[in-house]
Design a protein around this motif. Structure first.
Motif, PDB file in Angstrom:
ATOM      1  N   ARG A 265       0.822  -0.993  -0.141  1.00  0.00           N
ATOM      2  CA  ARG A 265      -0.213   0.553   0.028  1.00  0.00           C
ATOM      3  C   ARG A 265       1.048   1.076   0.279  1.00  0.00           C
ATOM      4  NH1 ARG A 265      -4.177  -1.840   4.364  1.00  0.00           N
ATOM      5  NH2 ARG A 265      -6.152  -3.166   1.995  1.00  0.00           N
ATOM      6  N   HIS A 277       0.340   6.183   2.157  1.00  0.00           N
ATOM      7  CA  HIS A 277      -1.544   5.206   1.798  1.00  0.00           C
ATOM      8  C   HIS A 277      -2.123   5.925   2.508  1.00  0.00           C
ATOM      9  CE1 HIS A 277      -4.092   2.252   1.544  1.00  0.00           C
ATOM     10  NE2 HIS A 277      -4.598   2.371   2.489  1.00  0.00           N
ATOM     11  N   SER A 278      -2.240   6.555   4.081  1.00  0.00           N
ATOM     12  CA  SER A 278      -3.214   7.837   4.210  1.00  0.00           C
ATOM     13  C   SER A 278      -3.540   8.930   3.923  1.00  0.00           C
ATOM     14  CB  SER A 278      -2.381   7.948   5.982  1.00  0.00           C
ATOM     15  OG  SER A 278      -2.442   6.598   7.147  1.00  0.00           O
ATOM     16  N   VAL A 281      -5.414   8.048   0.617  1.00  0.00           N
ATOM     17  CA  VAL A 281      -6.713   7.472   1.131  1.00  0.00           C
ATOM     18  C   VAL A 281      -7.922   8.877   1.178  1.00  0.00           C
ATOM     19  CG1 VAL A 281      -7.960   6.628   2.591  1.00  0.00           C
ATOM     20  CG2 VAL A 281      -6.005   5.210   1.634  1.00  0.00           C
ATOM     21  N   ARG A 285     -11.430  11.763   1.521  1.00  0.00           N
ATOM     22  CA  ARG A 285     -12.968  11.907   2.716  1.00  0.00           C
ATOM     23  C   ARG A 285     -12.961  13.132   3.374  1.00  0.00           C
ATOM     24  NH1 ARG A 285     -12.443   6.794   0.968  1.00  0.00           N
ATOM     25  NH2 ARG A 285     -11.373   5.146   2.362  1.00  0.00           N
ATOM     26  N   TRP A 492     -16.719   8.053   3.104  1.00  0.00           N
ATOM     27  CA  TRP A 492     -15.459   6.672   3.327  1.00  0.00           C
ATOM     28  C   TRP A 492     -16.060   7.236   5.549  1.00  0.00           C
ATOM     29  CZ3 TRP A 492     -15.018   1.852   1.849  1.00  0.00           C
ATOM     30  CH2 TRP A 492     -15.494   0.209   2.243  1.00  0.00           C
ATOM     31  N   SER A 604      -6.545   3.321   6.549  1.00  0.00           N
ATOM     32  CA  SER A 604      -6.639   4.443   6.827  1.00  0.00           C
ATOM     33  C   SER A 604      -8.546   4.939   7.412  1.00  0.00           C
ATOM     34  CB  SER A 604      -6.323   5.337   6.655  1.00  0.00           C
ATOM     35  OG  SER A 604      -4.926   5.419   5.425  1.00  0.00           O
TER      36      SER A 604
END
Length: 674
Positions: A265, A277-278, A281, A285, A492, A604
């Motif tokens: 990732r 990765h965070s 992602v 969001r 999400w 995440s």
């Protein structure tokens, strides 16, 4: 096999489960990928200047048969799987990943999308169309369209490996769950256990041709055991077994899988130009970036910690006073929490369960949805299902028009993974003037009926049913034009709002009166029980908050920066030190079965449960202000949240419903933390 190449001839175009053979899947995937590929080629080969309609819309409507097939196959792989199906999953996942990459890395297609995107300011687009355009452009730019050829190849390799390894992770956890059983032949060992749990265990033993009682790691079997069993050693044995799933140095061990998933990732994120990765992602969001999430988690941690430590000290003192225990261990938690709850509130699950017959609770959820959103549920028997436990319903509006098809699947079985979830077999969307209605399912693992009793739910199972039903309403009441923006296709950290807000009705006397009736006498749940349920709602809330935050912090630490993890257990222990109340259990490791983040879509994103709690507490405060069945508030919620899917930014939708941004105070007040 041709079954999947056109519309089904079933009622409402529902999935023809009984006509599907496992041997059909592989070829069906190959053929539907071929069809989807042809649709993409048509978009690319169009010699006209790209328009919103012939490029962006065409792309969103493409691959309908493939999506339908994938929904059916992967939903069944979670709810009704077998070895052969898992083998097929390992074969077809790389095919789907490769096809997704072919689209994301298709330069000619991206050129057309970019051409439309570049002229967005001169186009007259609705809010939904503008959102779709933005989503499609980012779908390319965030997935490698801007990479050089060498890096595109690397991305493909990473995605293919990730798809397979995540499947393996989940298969290992399911196999470990199924492999364990605690077989008891001496009835004195069952002291403290409720009759219903004993009866279920006896019935399980009988089905395995064994004398006595069998307990498993399936929640309806496991939870009553650790909550009520007086034999501390047996409680310890099953709790350790649950905590060491896929952490046993055997062929089902997930330690290397965890390390590899995290590594891949991060590699993927770095390749795409993101710090971690965070960072990748969270760009999509409500929270926007890891710093904001960390600050949110730390802020709640600061507020919850004093309460959690105070509660833990009280629980420890109580256990010492009751049984002379000096050090509370993890396997003691559920037992002594339940005992303390009984003492403080004269309330326990066994007292409440007779009032929560599954059928009544489900009908209660239906009635509440009818009062709030004007829809009715009618059980039907002419829609195909994949297992005899499944129930099928037509969801209708007050004019008798179809709103959705609803499936429910409530009991544990061998081919079904643990937990509870909502899913969809077909999304809602509008095409060629036809509003295609969704097919939505909730899958749970509740206490099954026994020879002498119907399925009676614990209060926790009642809130779980309402939670999943909230997700289902988000899917069923969807009313958008495009499939990729419909229903639960939202950011999400917004997706848990409809589910968590529904749980609130379980604590309201006016709502409980609709369904909490004694299964033998029909008596409505006594008012003093309702008051105790409300009083006990924030019981040990500090400890529960700390536990939830620990999972969110673990997730963010795995994914928030590129790093080498030598030892998964040591890493986990270090990260969770600041949130730990109980001593560490050497044989246990949470990460190796943390399916939410390593198999599901919560990497995440685990913080979003708490994030959505802020939204749901604030939203429900509005209902309480105006009346929990207030039509005006319910209509605002339906029109601005439930029906809108991902057509606008979540905060904009929330403000249209609430008239303001959410305030964290509502959550802290409800949790008794202020």
């Amino acid at each position: 096999m041709t079954l999947f190449l056109k519309k089904f001839t079933t009622k409402y175009n529902t999935a023809p489960f009984s006509k599907i053979n496992l041997s059909d899947y592989k070829e069906a995937f190959e053929k539907t990928i071929e069809l989807a590929r042809a649709e993409i080629d048509n978009i690319v080969k169009n010699t006209e200047a790209p328009t919103f309609s012939d490029t962006i819309e065409a792309l969103d409507y493409s691959g309908e048969q493939l999506d339908r097939l994938s929904n059916i196959f992967f939903n069944l792989n979670s709810a009704e799987t077998c070895d052969e199906m898992q083998k097929i999953a390992q074969e077809v996942s790389p095919l789907i990943t490769a096809f997704s990459n072919d689209i994301a890395l298709n330069e000619d297609l991206f050129k057309r999308v970019k051409a439309v995107y570049d002229q967005k300011d001169t186009l007259t687009l609705t809010t939904e169309q503008a959102t779709l355009l933005d989503k499609k452009f980012k779908g390319f730019s965030r997935n490698g369209a801007l990479l050089n050829e060498e890096d595109k190849l690397k991305l493909r390799e990473i995605d293919t490996e990730l798809a397979k390894i995540k499947l393996t992770f989940g298969e290992n956890v399911l196999a470990e769950t199924n492999n364990y059983q605690l077989h008891i032949t001496n009835e004195t060992d069952l002291k403290g256990l409720p009759d219903g749990a004993k009866e279920m265990a006896a019935s399980l033993a009988k089905s395995k041709n064994l004398e006595g009682w069998v307990f498993t790691l399936d929640f309806p079997s496991y939870l009553p055991f650790v909550t009520y069993i007086e034999n501390r050693e047996l409680g310890k044995e099953i709790a350790i077994a649950a905590g060491k799933k896929s952490f046993q140095d055997n062929e089902l061990d997930n330690k290397e899988n965890v390390k590899r998933i995290v590594e891949l990732r991060h590699k993927r994120a770095n390749l795409l130009g993101y710090q971690s990765h965070s960072h990748f992602v969270l760009e999509e969001r409500m929270a926007q970036n890891p710093e904001k999430v960390q600050s949110f988690l730390n802020d709640l941690l600061e507020k919850a910690k004093p309460a959690a430590h105070k509660e833990f000290a009280e629980l420890t003192a109580f256990a010492k006073g009751l049984d002379g225990i000096d050090q509370l261990e993890k396997w003691d938690g559920a037992y002594y929490s339940e005992k303390l709850k009984q003492k403080l509130f004269s309330l326990d699950d066994e007292l409440l369960k007779p009032y929560f017959k599954l059928e009544n609770v489900l009908n209660g959820a239906f009635t509440i949805a009818e009062k709030l959103f004007g829809i009715t549920f009618k059980e039907v028997f002419d829609i195909d299902k994949y297992h005899e436990d499944v129930q099928t319903f037509e969801v209708l509006d007050f004019e008798g028009q179809l709103v959705a098809v609803f499936y429910s699947d409530f009991f544990p079985r061998k081919g079904k993974r643990n937990g509870a979830w909502m899913t969809s077999y077909k999304p809602q969307y509008i095409k060629d003037g036809i509003n295609e209605r969704p097919h939505v399912s909730i899958v749970c693992n509740f206490t099954p009926p026994t020879e002498t009793k119907p399925s009676l739910l614990t209060f926790n199972e009642v809130t779980t049913l309402f939670h999943e039903f909230g997700h289902a309403l988000h899917g069923m009441l969807a009313n958008t034009t495009y499939p990729s923006l419909s229903g639960t296709s939202v950011y999400w950290d917004f997706v848990e709002l409809p589910s968590q807000v529904m749980e609130n009705w379980c604590y309201e006397p006016e709502a409980l009166a609709l369904f909490a009736k004694h299964y033998e006498t029909g008596e409505i749940i006594p008012q003093d029980y309702v008051e105790k349920i409300k009083e006990s709602a924030s019981f040990l809330e500090g400890m529960a908050t700390l536990r939830q935050l620990s999972f969110g912090i673990l997730d963010m630490t795995y994914h928030g920066k590129s790093q080498t993890i030598d030892d998964v257990k040591a890493f986990e222990k270090q990260v969770m030190e600041g949130t730990s109340l109980y001593p560490d259990v050497a044989e246990n490791c949470m990460s190796t079965s943390f399916s939410h983040i390593f198999q599901g879509g919560y990497s995440s994103g685990y913080y979003s449960y708490k994030w959505a709690e802020v939204l749901d507490a604030d939203a429900f405060a509005y209902f309480q202000e105006k009346g929990i069945f207030n039509k005006e508030v319910a209509t605002k919620f339906k029109d601005n949240v439930l029906s809108k899917g991902g057509t606008e930014l979540p905060m904009e939708l929330y403000k249209k419903f609430r008239g303001q941004e959410p305030k964290v105070e509502a959550l802290l007040k409800r949790a008794g933390l202020i």
